[in-house]
Design a protein around this motif. Structure first.
Motif, short mmCIF file in Angstrom:
data_model
loop_
_atom_site.label_atom_id
_atom_site.label_comp_id
_atom_site.label_asym_id
_atom_site.label_seq_id
_atom_site.Cartn_x
_atom_site.Cartn_y
_atom_site.Cartn_z
N GLY A 173 11.98 13.84 -0.71
CA GLY A 173 11.08 12.72 -1.93
C GLY A 173 10.92 11.97 -1.27
N GLU A 174 11.19 11.88 -0.13
CA GLU A 174 10.90 10.12 1.27
C GLU A 174 9.59 10.58 1.18
N ARG A 175 8.61 9.29 1.64
CA ARG A 175 6.95 9.68 1.51
C ARG A 175 6.78 8.81 3.11
N ILE A 176 5.81 9.14 3.57
CA ILE A 176 5.45 8.83 4.97
C ILE A 176 4.07 8.52 4.28
N LEU A 177 3.56 7.10 4.36
CA LEU A 177 2.53 6.60 4.46
C LEU A 177 1.53 6.66 5.51
N VAL A 178 0.47 6.77 5.58
CA VAL A 178 -0.77 7.14 6.90
C VAL A 178 -1.58 6.51 7.28
N ARG B 186 6.96 13.63 2.26
CA ARG B 186 5.60 13.92 1.78
C ARG B 186 5.19 12.69 2.67
N LEU B 187 3.85 13.68 3.27
CA LEU B 187 3.18 12.56 3.89
C LEU B 187 1.84 12.53 2.98
N GLU B 188 0.95 11.17 3.03
CA GLU B 188 0.43 10.40 2.14
C GLU B 188 -0.79 9.79 2.86
N VAL B 189 -2.04 10.32 2.34
CA VAL B 189 -2.86 9.02 3.49
C VAL B 189 -3.43 8.10 2.56
N ILE B 190 -3.20 6.80 2.96
CA ILE B 190 -3.69 5.64 2.44
C ILE B 190 -4.77 5.31 1.94
N PRO B 191 -6.04 5.27 1.39
CA PRO B 191 -6.75 4.81 0.81
C PRO B 191 -7.84 4.57 2.16
N LEU C 17 -2.64 0.65 -0.57
CA LEU C 17 -1.48 0.72 0.08
C LEU C 17 -0.52 0.03 -0.96
N ALA C 18 -0.55 -1.74 -0.83
CA ALA C 18 0.20 -2.00 -1.47
C ALA C 18 0.27 -1.42 -3.46
N GLN C 19 -0.53 -0.96 -3.58
CA GLN C 19 -0.71 -0.08 -5.34
C GLN C 19 0.29 1.07 -4.85
#
Length: 403
Positions: free
Chosen positions: A100-105, A126-131, A143-145
């Motif tokens: 459940g922890e998230r990494i934003l790249v 979870r690895l998630e890509v910033i638009p 990113l802020a959203q």
């Protein structure tokens, strides 16, 4: 930076007389003084004994110069063998990851960093890509959203290896600091190419290699760790330097050297110290201006070759000295080899190095020209002439990926 200064710097760089070098993003050409610093330390060790000639001043010079480069303190700097090694050490020191922890790249994240994150994903993170915005850069508003209490890390490759984009690192840092989220910057292509102020970037960790635009030796890298963040990092690798015995227990150091070991190449650090001091004397602002002038001219001229397609992202008003392109009828590695046979060095990258971005854009590989203040307008003309000649005689080779 005037012509006379450029010529003086080129005269002090032996490689400039041997090749036309447009692969500074891979590894730049060291000065003779940097070579002398490396060789001099090796000679002292050979004549007097490696342990006996271990001058602490060498490390202090390198650390002081690295701190000045980043607007940091010397105790906030750790050295490593590569940028990837430094990033891996810092990431692994965050501790175990949980479901459940998230990494934003950013979409442009360097593959070596993604490889480290893959272990966290295996643990359930979870690895998630910033638009991206319309220019292809990471979008701070998007990113802020994405921020919530499960975000444990924001990671950004500031200047991607596969083109001229400059991501808004300081804006990302402001968001990360506002929410108290750790923020790692990969500055591998930024250091030595544009000014870098870790206070303005508001990052917790920043790393970069010495061999690129800083013109230091291969096998050197530096890492900044924000002092207020240091205590949250527990390095996996420890020895008598990073966790010395205090008479009762082994205790981690309270500075960035908790990521170093007692075994270090003083010869390489001597070379790095010299390269960093040379960079400081020239000045980051003058270097940035020179690179902008040359790369802007080169981009405009490359557009006039019909068979050539620029593959850069980012605003045309603010791009780095990395120019990505493809040439019709040419595999990128074959093009790199053909130019090398003409004593012109460029780079070539495959999907494996920036996989998220390359796949998103449907690119299998790109050729890459990277400009330094050492380059001249005459070299640009020679490169353009050779690209036009090769475009007129296409030769497709089996597609592979850059080593």
């Amino acid at each position: 930076m005037n012509v006379d200064e450029v010529l003086r710097l080129r005269d002090a760089t032996p490689g400039c007389a041997q090749v036309i070098h447009f692969n500074h993003a891979g590894a730049s050409l060291p000065s003779q003084a940097t070579l002398d610093a490396v060789i001099g330390q090796l000679q002292r060790e050979a004549l007097g004994g490696p342990m006996e000639t271990a001058d602490i001043q060498v490390q202090q010079r390198a650390r002081t110069a690295a701190a000045a480069l980043l607007n940091a303190q010397p105790e906030d700097i750790a050295f490593a063998s590569s940028g990837s090694a430094a990033w891996s050490q810092a990431f692994n020191a965050l501790g175990p990851w949980h479901p459940g922890e998230r990494i934003l790249v950013g979409r442009h994240e360097w593959a070596g960093n993604l490889a480290c994150m893959a272990e966290a994903v295996k643990a359930g993170a979870r690895l998630e890509v910033i638009p991206c915005d319309a220019s292809g850069a990471v979008d701070p508003q998007a990113l802020a959203q994405m921020i919530d209490r499960h975000v444990r890390l924001i990671a950004l490759t500031w200047l991607p290896a596969n083109g001229g984009l400059i991501n808004p690192a300081a804006q990302i840092g402001a968001i990360a600091r506002h929410h108290g989220i750790p923020y790692f910057i990969d500055a591998g292509q930024a250091l030595g190419q544009l000014p870098c102020d870790v206070q303005a970037l508001q990052c917790d960790v920043l790393k970069g290699a010495g061999r690129k635009f800083l013109r230091g030796p291969r096998g050197t890298a530096l890492m900044y760790i924000r002092p207020q963040f240091l205590q949250r990092l527990l390095p996996v690798q420890r020895d008598v330097l990073s966790a010395p015995w205090d008479g009762q227990r082994f205790t981690l150091r309270d500075d960035a050297r908790r990521f170093e070991t007692s075994e270090v190449s003083l010869a390489l650090l001597a070379g790095l110290a010299n390269a960093l001091e040379e960079h400081q004397r020239i000045g980051a602002t003058a270097i940035r201006q020179r690179i902008v002038e040359l790369s802007q001219k080169l981009r405009l001229c490359m557009k006039r070759i019909p068979e050539l397609t620029l593959r850069d992202l980012g605003s045309a008003n603010e791009q780095s000295g990395l120019i990505a392109f493809t040439l019709e009828g040419w595999d990128c590695l074959a093009l790199k080899q053909a130019l090398a046979e003409r004593r012109i060095n460029i780079g070539a990258n495959g999907v494996a190095y920036t996989p998220l971005d390359m796949q998103a854009r449907g690119l299998n590989s790109i050729a890459r020209v990277s400009v330094s203040y050492l380059n001249t307008e005459e070299e640009i003309e020679i490169l353009l002439t050779n690209l036009a000649e090769l475009a007129a005689q296409p030769q497709i080779s089996m597609s592979t990926q850059s080593p």
